[in-house]
Design a protein around this motif. Structure first.
Motif, PDB file in Angstrom:
ATOM      1  N   ARG A  22       3.877  78.387  20.933  1.00  0.00           N
ATOM      2  CA  ARG A  22       4.029  76.968  21.307  1.00  0.00           C
ATOM      3  C   ARG A  22       2.687  76.290  21.544  1.00  0.00           C
ATOM      4  N   TRP A  23       1.669  77.060  21.962  1.00  0.00           N
ATOM      5  CA  TRP A  23       0.340  76.477  22.141  1.00  0.00           C
ATOM      6  C   TRP A  23      -0.227  76.005  20.805  1.00  0.00           C
ATOM      7  N   ALA A  24       0.321  76.521  19.700  1.00  0.00           N
ATOM      8  CA  ALA A  24      -0.142  76.120  18.363  1.00  0.00           C
ATOM      9  C   ALA A  24       0.543  74.834  17.889  1.00  0.00           C
ATOM     10  N   GLY A  25       1.498  74.337  18.678  1.00  0.00           N
ATOM     11  CA  GLY A  25       2.161  73.080  18.338  1.00  0.00           C
ATOM     12  C   GLY A  25       3.173  73.247  17.217  1.00  0.00           C
ATOM     13  N   PRO A  26       3.890  72.153  16.899  1.00  0.00           N
ATOM     14  CA  PRO A  26       4.944  72.212  15.887  1.00  0.00           C
ATOM     15  C   PRO A  26       4.428  72.589  14.496  1.00  0.00           C
ATOM     16  N   SER A  27       3.155  72.306  14.227  1.00  0.00           N
ATOM     17  CA  SER A  27       2.601  72.626  12.906  1.00  0.00           C
ATOM     18  C   SER A  27       2.016  74.029  12.850  1.00  0.00           C
ATOM     19  N   LYS A  28       2.200  74.814  13.944  1.00  0.00           N
ATOM     20  CA  LYS A  28       1.689  76.197  14.007  1.00  0.00           C
ATOM     21  C   LYS A  28       0.193  76.253  13.684  1.00  0.00           C
ATOM     22  N   ASP A  29      -0.560  75.364  14.319  1.00  0.00           N
ATOM     23  CA  ASP A  29      -2.010  75.281  14.101  1.00  0.00           C
ATOM     24  C   ASP A  29      -2.708  76.182  15.116  1.00  0.00           C
ATOM     25  N   PHE A  30      -3.031  77.421  14.689  1.00  0.00           N
ATOM     26  CA  PHE A  30      -3.613  78.374  15.628  1.00  0.00           C
ATOM     27  C   PHE A  30      -5.085  78.115  15.904  1.00  0.00           C
ATOM     28  N   ALA A  31      -5.743  77.331  15.039  1.00  0.00           N
ATOM     29  CA  ALA A  31      -7.110  76.899  15.361  1.00  0.00           C
ATOM     30  C   ALA A  31      -7.061  76.041  16.620  1.00  0.00           C
ATOM     31  N   ALA A  73      -4.672  76.219  18.906  1.00  0.00           N
ATOM     32  CA  ALA A  73      -4.287  77.092  20.020  1.00  0.00           C
ATOM     33  C   ALA A  73      -5.489  77.863  20.562  1.00  0.00           C
ATOM     34  N   MET A  74      -6.322  78.382  19.652  1.00  0.00           N
ATOM     35  CA  MET A  74      -7.507  79.130  20.093  1.00  0.00           C
ATOM     36  C   MET A  74      -8.490  78.220  20.822  1.00  0.00           C
ATOM     37  N   LYS A  75      -8.608  76.977  20.361  1.00  0.00           N
ATOM     38  CA  LYS A  75      -9.486  75.998  21.027  1.00  0.00           C
ATOM     39  C   LYS A  75      -8.944  75.689  22.423  1.00  0.00           C
ATOM     40  N   LYS A  76      -7.627  75.639  22.537  1.00  0.00           N
ATOM     41  CA  LYS A  76      -7.001  75.359  23.835  1.00  0.00           C
ATOM     42  C   LYS A  76      -7.317  76.476  24.839  1.00  0.00           C
ATOM     43  N   VAL A  77      -7.277  77.725  24.375  1.00  0.00           N
ATOM     44  CA  VAL A  77      -7.629  78.861  25.244  1.00  0.00           C
ATOM     45  C   VAL A  77      -9.082  78.719  25.703  1.00  0.00           C
ATOM     46  N   GLU A  78      -9.974  78.437  24.753  1.00  0.00           N
ATOM     47  CA  GLU A  78     -11.392  78.284  25.078  1.00  0.00           C
ATOM     48  C   GLU A  78     -11.610  77.145  26.067  1.00  0.00           C
ATOM     49  N   ASP A  79     -10.941  76.017  25.824  1.00  0.00           N
ATOM     50  CA  ASP A  79     -11.095  74.852  26.705  1.00  0.00           C
ATOM     51  C   ASP A  79     -10.594  75.145  28.118  1.00  0.00           C
ATOM     52  N   ARG A  80      -9.467  75.859  28.217  1.00  0.00           N
ATOM     53  CA  ARG A  80      -8.923  76.196  29.548  1.00  0.00           C
ATOM     54  C   ARG A  80      -9.896  77.099  30.307  1.00  0.00           C
ATOM     55  N   PHE A 135      -3.538  86.824  11.548  1.00  0.00           N
ATOM     56  CA  PHE A 135      -2.949  85.500  11.780  1.00  0.00           C
ATOM     57  C   PHE A 135      -2.909  85.248  13.275  1.00  0.00           C
ATOM     58  N   GLY A 136      -2.493  84.053  13.650  1.00  0.00           N
ATOM     59  CA  GLY A 136      -2.391  83.725  15.071  1.00  0.00           C
ATOM     60  C   GLY A 136      -3.743  83.750  15.766  1.00  0.00           C
ATOM     61  N   TYR A 137      -3.799  84.465  16.888  1.00  0.00           N
ATOM     62  CA  TYR A 137      -5.009  84.516  17.721  1.00  0.00           C
ATOM     63  C   TYR A 137      -5.965  85.634  17.305  1.00  0.00           C
ATOM     64  N   ASP A 138      -5.680  86.298  16.182  1.00  0.00           N
ATOM     65  CA  ASP A 138      -6.487  87.452  15.758  1.00  0.00           C
ATOM     66  C   ASP A 138      -7.999  87.184  15.737  1.00  0.00           C
ATOM     67  N   PRO A 139      -8.461  85.995  15.287  1.00  0.00           N
ATOM     68  CA  PRO A 139      -9.915  85.783  15.183  1.00  0.00           C
ATOM     69  C   PRO A 139     -10.675  85.703  16.514  1.00  0.00           C
ATOM     70  N   ILE A 140      -9.967  85.644  17.656  1.00  0.00           N
ATOM     71  CA  ILE A 140     -10.693  85.602  18.938  1.00  0.00           C
ATOM     72  C   ILE A 140     -10.486  86.868  19.766  1.00  0.00           C
ATOM     73  N   PHE A 141      -9.747  87.844  19.244  1.00  0.00           N
ATOM     74  CA  PHE A 141      -9.414  89.031  20.032  1.00  0.00           C
ATOM     75  C   PHE A 141     -10.128  90.266  19.499  1.00  0.00           C
ATOM     76  N   ILE A 142     -10.926  90.891  20.369  1.00  0.00           N
ATOM     77  CA  ILE A 142     -11.601  92.151  20.044  1.00  0.00           C
ATOM     78  C   ILE A 142     -10.886  93.268  20.807  1.00  0.00           C
ATOM     79  N   PRO A 143     -10.183  94.157  20.087  1.00  0.00           N
ATOM     80  CA  PRO A 143      -9.484  95.232  20.796  1.00  0.00           C
ATOM     81  C   PRO A 143     -10.466  96.248  21.378  1.00  0.00           C
ATOM     82  N   GLU A 144     -10.048  96.904  22.453  1.00  0.00           N
ATOM     83  CA  GLU A 144     -10.887  97.934  23.076  1.00  0.00           C
ATOM     84  C   GLU A 144     -11.326  98.953  22.039  1.00  0.00           C
ATOM     85  N   GLY A 145     -12.618  99.330  22.095  1.00  0.00           N
ATOM     86  CA  GLY A 145     -13.127 100.350  21.193  1.00  0.00           C
ATOM     87  C   GLY A 145     -13.629  99.806  19.865  1.00  0.00           C
ATOM     88  N   GLN A 146     -13.515  98.482  19.671  1.00  0.00           N
ATOM     89  CA  GLN A 146     -13.976  97.864  18.433  1.00  0.00           C
ATOM     90  C   GLN A 146     -15.055  96.823  18.722  1.00  0.00           C
TER      91      GLN A 146
END
Length: 200
Positions: free
Chosen positions: A93-102, A104-111, A158-169
């Motif tokens: 839902r943070w990506a809005g009705p158009s499923k814009d994850f860019a 959504a990721m900006k919203k996380v950063e801004d918060r 897809f989704g939030y993948d470009p801002i998430f670094i999993p442990e060990g990577q």
């Protein structure tokens, strides 16, 4: 009634997201014929539950009842420690009705900027539910911890993948080779539990 998924059977993936459907097919080793709820023109239900598990069960049951077939649903998202677990179940839902994850990721950063937090701890959760048209439902959950990075990196996943670094990577899910991501993602961990319960 034996709750088992027989190889070769058709499964309805309760999603309108083709990326998620492809991941599901790969995680099931191509042993099942996957058709999406979107391809069957099934409407998406309102996600009224308060947990990933609750929403996965709701979506699987909805698809199973409307299609008359065994249905599999995933409810997943990213939770950020400094944001008290948000966006969590509201990740899409943070990506809005158009499923814009860019967006959504900006919203996380801004918060995070708004509250002045340098805490970048986060985790991805995947809840998987399999529902039969006559009622039974099995649900499992997988979690991967890591940290966020900005700006987003990589165009894989897809989704939030470009801002998430999993442990060990050192790379984000958006940069990692899909085979590396799928070897130990939150969805993979959930699928391992699902296979143990319903396939192996």
């Amino acid at each position: 009634m034996t709750l088992k998924l027989i190889k070769g059977m058709r499964l309805v993936a309760a999603t309108h997201n083709p990326g998620k459907a492809r991941e599901i097919e790969a995680l099931l080793d191509g042993d099942y014929r996957i058709v999406t709820a979107g391809a069957l023109n099934l409407p998406e239900p309102d996600e009224t539950e308060t947990t990933f598990v609750g929403n996965a069960m709701l979506k699987a049951r909805h698809a199973a009842q409307l299609s008359g077939e065994v249905s599999l649903a995933d409810d997943s998202g990213v939770s950020v420690a400094a944001l008290d677990g948000a966006p969590g179940i509201f990740s899409a839902r943070w990506a809005g009705p158009s499923k814009d994850f860019a967006l959504a990721m900006k919203k996380v950063e801004d918060r995070l900027d708004e509250i002045g937090s340098s805490d970048r701890r986060a985790w991805f959760t995947s809840a998987l539910a399999v529902a039969w048209p006559d009622g039974p439902c099995v649900v499992v959950e997988g979690v991967v911890h890591g940290e966020l990075t900005f700006p987003p990196r990589g165009d894989r996943g897809f989704g939030y993948d470009p801002i998430f670094i999993p442990e060990g990577q050192a790379l984000t899910y958006g940069e990692l080779d899909p085979a590396v991501k799928e070897a130990d993602s939150h969805r993979t961990r959930a699928f391992m539990k699902l296979k143990a319960a319903l396939i192996d």
